[in-house]
Scaffold this motif. Structure first.
Motif, PDB file in Angstrom:
ATOM      1  N   THR A 236       0.828  -1.139   0.000  1.00 56.04           N
ATOM      2  CA  THR A 236       0.085  -0.059   0.032  1.00 56.04           C
ATOM      3  C   THR A 236       0.627   1.270  -0.206  1.00 56.04           C
ATOM      4  OG1 THR A 236      -0.183  -0.285   2.420  1.00 56.04           O
ATOM      5  CG2 THR A 236      -2.100  -1.101   1.075  1.00 56.04           C
TER       6      THR A 236
ATOM      7  N   LYS B  67      -5.152   2.471  12.158  1.00 56.40           N
ATOM      8  CA  LYS B  67      -3.572   1.842  12.450  1.00 56.40           C
ATOM      9  C   LYS B  67      -3.796   0.477  13.023  1.00 56.40           C
ATOM     10  CE  LYS B  67       0.662   3.428  14.907  1.00 56.40           C
ATOM     11  NZ  LYS B  67       0.583   2.220  15.909  1.00 56.40           N
TER      12      LYS B  67
ATOM     13  N   VAL C 228      -2.726  -1.869  10.625  1.00 57.58           N
ATOM     14  CA  VAL C 228      -1.372  -1.907  10.310  1.00 57.58           C
ATOM     15  C   VAL C 228      -0.467  -2.625  11.232  1.00 57.58           C
ATOM     16  CG1 VAL C 228       0.480  -0.290   9.807  1.00 57.58           C
ATOM     17  CG2 VAL C 228      -1.672   0.213   8.821  1.00 57.58           C
TER      18      VAL C 228
ATOM     19  N   VAL D  44      -3.899  -0.854   4.504  1.00 54.26           N
ATOM     20  CA  VAL D  44      -5.224  -0.374   4.426  1.00 54.26           C
ATOM     21  C   VAL D  44      -5.265   0.581   3.248  1.00 54.26           C
ATOM     22  CG1 VAL D  44      -6.328   1.532   5.680  1.00 54.26           C
ATOM     23  CG2 VAL D  44      -5.216  -0.249   7.176  1.00 54.26           C
TER      24      VAL D  44
ATOM     25  N   SER E 192      -2.522   9.783   5.500  1.00 57.53           N
ATOM     26  CA  SER E 192      -2.097   8.313   4.488  1.00 57.53           C
ATOM     27  C   SER E 192      -0.542   8.159   4.591  1.00 57.53           C
ATOM     28  CB  SER E 192      -2.828   8.321   3.230  1.00 57.53           C
ATOM     29  OG  SER E 192      -4.069   8.542   3.280  1.00 57.53           O
TER      30      SER E 192
ATOM     31  N   TYR F  77      -1.235   4.332   4.388  1.00 55.40           N
ATOM     32  CA  TYR F  77      -2.617   3.933   3.463  1.00 55.40           C
ATOM     33  C   TYR F  77      -2.384   4.412   2.411  1.00 55.40           C
ATOM     34  CZ  TYR F  77      -4.208   4.350   8.636  1.00 55.40           C
ATOM     35  OH  TYR F  77      -4.201   3.952  10.032  1.00 55.40           O
TER      36      TYR F  77
END
Length: 599
Positions: A86, A369, A372, A378, A413, A418
């Protein structure tokens, strides 16, 4: 249902109190034409009523010619985890209202597959569109798809037209050729998802038919093609009504005009079952699908409901490196990001950017989070802010603070790795005409230089985000709320006073079972040792009071301090303002109760 051509956001919330931002209305075209009778309906009755089970087994699973990069080696992606991938995906954009645009007036037998992508007013997709996305600073593109365009499932035909598969392949190839990472899904897709609450056996046949065919077709494509198992519908909208009165293509036997009755707990369980089935189908197909990154939809793709303890990710035992990524959407605050008219019944805002609003956005992104930390990537599959509707559809007017709203999302992000995907449907980012790309220079500046390569060189890490996690000061797995006449009420006392400073926010969340009455107020009152009444009037508008539906669900109440005080206790009350009793009549058990304080 209306197709709003002048608004980058596709969602309107007529049922806001039922499910805040996540219950997105799906747009159809302004002009509806009835579908003409199908020419081949003259088949004899025995053929027409042939078992759908037998027909579904006759689907020919074909494989597309594998895509071959001409200048880019992407083999290294095979060893990346979802979190690492990601980050590589950088910033994304949707090809919105295009391949997923539903068109009940187009017959299953149509030969021109580009009719569908033009059904909601978007232009025919070209390679130049994706090249302009790449030039504007995007690394990835999400291509929502409706796969039942050509699948006459209500009459037992579960096969996707080969020409439509080929058209989607062409569009995917355009994007890959332009250097973009690509994601395809099954979107709202004429609302067939509601069958899970009305005819689950039929729903599974559709779902499995889609991913058996799509997965097999693209199984030899590079790992820069991602599959997303669904959209916002896997959650509350598994209860959607579906009938041939709203989709004239369907057989008259499809006549589910009322909402389904799955509880929220049952919807969470069905979501996990659907997501697990998705993973299992794709992994079993072999080829690159054994290690392909898979995007797993959250509950309604809502951040609160997806980060709740009821949500579980499926397992992927075939991979030692985590290849699963969770998908959520972000359109908050809804009065700013979705509402485009000041006359909107549930509120409207044309400005954004106060300290409290920035803090609220940061808090939502921090919540994610948790995925993650567990090794999952994400993706914010959609985010966007509505333009102002000033009555002239040819004039697009930005709301104040739009660039700041977007920038803060990108910064969050970056901070947490993300990948966010902008939703814009030929509004600020043009896909036709003399200009391809952003037409607004200020929005263009937000994305210019935000691609992964540029950020990697500059080591961007969301440094502008200064956010600390909320502090939990009180929590109970379950608690019984006492009943008295027309209300439930209980006081929760802290073991030790908590010093609250001006500007801090107290957030109370809990899950409540179904009750018998609508228009029931939930509110909090706060007790302080050094201030008398922190909320002077409980009926004042504010986030400390809400009127959710009578069905079960998660309730969130907030109070932002207007001055310093010491928090002793707070009282939660659930009451019918009209004086009528509500049941259960003895006590109400709430679960996952927590009180948090954030800056």
């Amino acid at each position: 249902m209306i197709l709003i051509k002048s608004n980058p956001v596709k969602k309107v919330l007529p049922i806001l109190l039922i499910s805040f931002f996540n219950m997105a209305l799906i747009f159809t075209s302004c002009g509806h034409a009835s579908v003409e009778s199908r020419e081949n309906e003259e088949e004899n009755e025995s053929t027409e009523n042939e078992s759908t089970e037998n027909k579904s087994t006759e689907i020919e699973l074909i494989t597309a010619d594998p895509y071959t990069y001409t200048s880019k080696d992407v083999s290294y992606i095979e060893n990346l985890s979802g979190v690492e991938f990601t980050k590589e995906m950088g910033n994304g954009i949707n090809l919105g209202n295009t391949m997923e645009a539903t068109a009940t007036w187009i017959p299953f037998s149509t030969e021109d597959m580009t009719e569908y992508e033009q059904a909601w007013g978007q232009p025919v997709t070209t390679k130049e569109m994706f090249q302009s996305m790449k030039s504007a600073g995007f690394d990835s593109v999400r291509i929502p798809v409706a796969w039942t365009h050509t699948m006459d499932w209500s009459r037992g035909d579960f096969e996707i037209n080969k020409n439509y598969l080929a058209r989607v392949k062409t569009v995917v190839d355009y994007a890959l050729d332009s250097g973009l990472i690509v994601m395809i899904n099954d979107h709202w897709d004429y609302g067939w998802w509601g069958l899970f609450s009305h005819d689950e056996e039929l729903a599974w046949k559709i779902y499995k038919a889609i991913w058996n065919q799509v997965g097999t077709y693209f199984k030899d494509y590079p790992l820069t093609l991602i599959f997303e198992g669904g959209n916002e519908e896997i959650g509350d909208r598994l209860n959607d009504a579906i009938s041939n009165s709203s989709d004239s293509r369907l057989d008259s036997s499809i006549n589910y005009t009322s909402q389904g009755t799955l509880t929220e707990a049952e919807c969470y369980a069905k979501l996990l079952e659907i997501n697990q089935t998705f993973v299992d189908i794709i992994r079993a197909q072999g080829g690159n699908n054994e290690k392909r990154f898979l995007l797993i939809p959250g509950y309604n793709t809502d951040i609160d409901k997806t980060t709740a303890s009821s949500y579980q990710m499926p397992s992927d035992s075939s991979n030692t490196v985590q290849k699963l990524i969770v998908s959520v959407h972000y359109y908050l605050p809804a009065t700013y990001a979705i509402a485009d008219k000041s006359s909107n019944s549930w509120g409207y805002s044309d400005t954004w950017g106060t300290d409290a609003e920035i803090l609220a956005q940061n808090e939502y992104f921090y919540k994610l989070k948790t995925f993650v930390d567990k090794g999952y990537g994400v993706i914010i599959g959609e985010y966007g802010a509505a333009s102002k509707d000033d009555g002239d559809e040819d004039v697009i007017t930005k709301k104040d603070g739009m660039e700041e709203w977007m920038t803060n999302i990108l910064d969050n992000s970056d901070k947490y790795n993300y990948c966010p995907f902008l939703w814009d449907c030929n509004t600020f980012f043009k896909k036709d005409g003399s200009q391809l790309g952003f037409t607004d220079s200020e929005i263009a500046d937000v994305y210019d230089g935000r691609n992964y390569a540029a950020e990697k060189e500059g080591n961007s890490d969301g440094g502008t985000i200064n956010y600390s996690a909320p502090e939990t000061i009180l929590s109970y797995e379950s608690s019984s709320i006492k009943v008295s006449g027309n209300n439930y009420s209980s006081t929760f006392t802290l073991s030790k006073e908590k010093s609250i400073t001006k500007g801090q926010t107290i957030t109370v969340t809990y899950k409540r079972p179904a009750i018998t009455s609508d228009y029931v107020a939930h509110y909090i009152q706060i007790t302080s040792s050094n201030q008398k009444d922190m909320i002077s009037n409980i009926w004042d508008n504010g986030s400390h009071i809400t009127y959710p539906s009578k069905s079960e669900g998660t309730i969130t109440l907030k109070y932002t301090a207007t001055e310093d005080f010491n928090l002793n206790s707070l009282t939660l009350t659930i009451i019918n303002p009209e004086g009528e009793g509500i049941t259960p009549s003895s006590a109400l058990t709430i679960t996952d109760f927590s009180v948090k304080v954030s800056n």
